[in-house]
Scaffold this motif. Structure first.
Motif, mmCIF file in Angstrom:
data_model
loop_
_atom_site.group_PDB
_atom_site.id
_atom_site.type_symbol
_atom_site.label_atom_id
_atom_site.label_comp_id
_atom_site.label_asym_id
_atom_site.label_seq_id
_atom_site.Cartn_x
_atom_site.Cartn_y
_atom_site.Cartn_z
ATOM 1 N N GLN A 1 2.792 3.463 -22.244
ATOM 2 C CA GLN A 1 4.003 2.728 -21.937
ATOM 3 C C GLN A 1 5.163 3.698 -21.786
ATOM 4 O O GLN A 1 5.359 4.574 -22.635
ATOM 5 N N LEU A 2 5.909 3.543 -20.713
ATOM 6 C CA LEU A 2 7.093 4.365 -20.481
ATOM 7 C C LEU A 2 8.327 3.530 -20.772
ATOM 8 O O LEU A 2 8.364 2.342 -20.500
ATOM 9 N N ARG A 3 9.328 4.155 -21.338
ATOM 10 C CA ARG A 3 10.577 3.446 -21.550
ATOM 11 C C ARG A 3 11.716 4.285 -20.987
ATOM 12 O O ARG A 3 11.639 5.516 -20.934
ATOM 13 N N LYS A 4 12.751 3.632 -20.557
ATOM 14 C CA LYS A 4 13.889 4.318 -19.964
ATOM 15 C C LYS A 4 14.662 5.060 -21.034
ATOM 16 O O LYS A 4 14.973 4.510 -22.088
ATOM 17 N N ALA A 5 14.988 6.298 -20.754
ATOM 18 C CA ALA A 5 15.765 7.093 -21.690
ATOM 19 C C ALA A 5 17.262 6.901 -21.434
ATOM 20 O O ALA A 5 18.074 7.013 -22.333
ATOM 21 N N PHE A 6 17.609 6.615 -20.201
ATOM 22 C CA PHE A 6 19.010 6.414 -19.826
ATOM 23 C C PHE A 6 19.143 5.066 -19.152
ATOM 24 O O PHE A 6 18.310 4.650 -18.390
ATOM 25 N N ARG A 7 20.223 4.409 -19.414
ATOM 26 C CA ARG A 7 20.459 3.103 -18.773
ATOM 27 C C ARG A 7 21.703 3.122 -17.984
ATOM 28 O O ARG A 7 22.626 3.746 -18.171
#
Length: 66
Positions: free
Chosen positions: A60-66
């Motif tokens: 699973q990848l998650r966003k580091a920056f939004r």
């Protein structure tokens, strides 16, 4: 940015507007440098995508920056 690989002279028909834009975006001094940098980015992206494709959703990848 050039590697020890052989370079060859190529005659290409390219969209001048795209080439000018790529030159600006990539911060290249010449059109040749812009093309070389763009090709390097494509190869690098492909290299980075291969492990992700092999994982086939097992991570699973998650966003580091939004």
């Amino acid at each position: 940015m050039r590697h020890s690989a052989a370079t060859r002279h190529k005659h290409l028909q390219l969209d001048q507007a795209k080439l000018t834009r790529a030159k600006t975006v990539l911060g290249a001094k010449t059109e040749t440098e812009a093309i070389d940098r763009a090709l390097a980015l494509v190869v690098e992206e492909h290299t980075l995508d291969q492990p992700l494709k092999r994982a086939k959703g097992r991570m699973q990848l998650r966003k580091a920056f939004r």
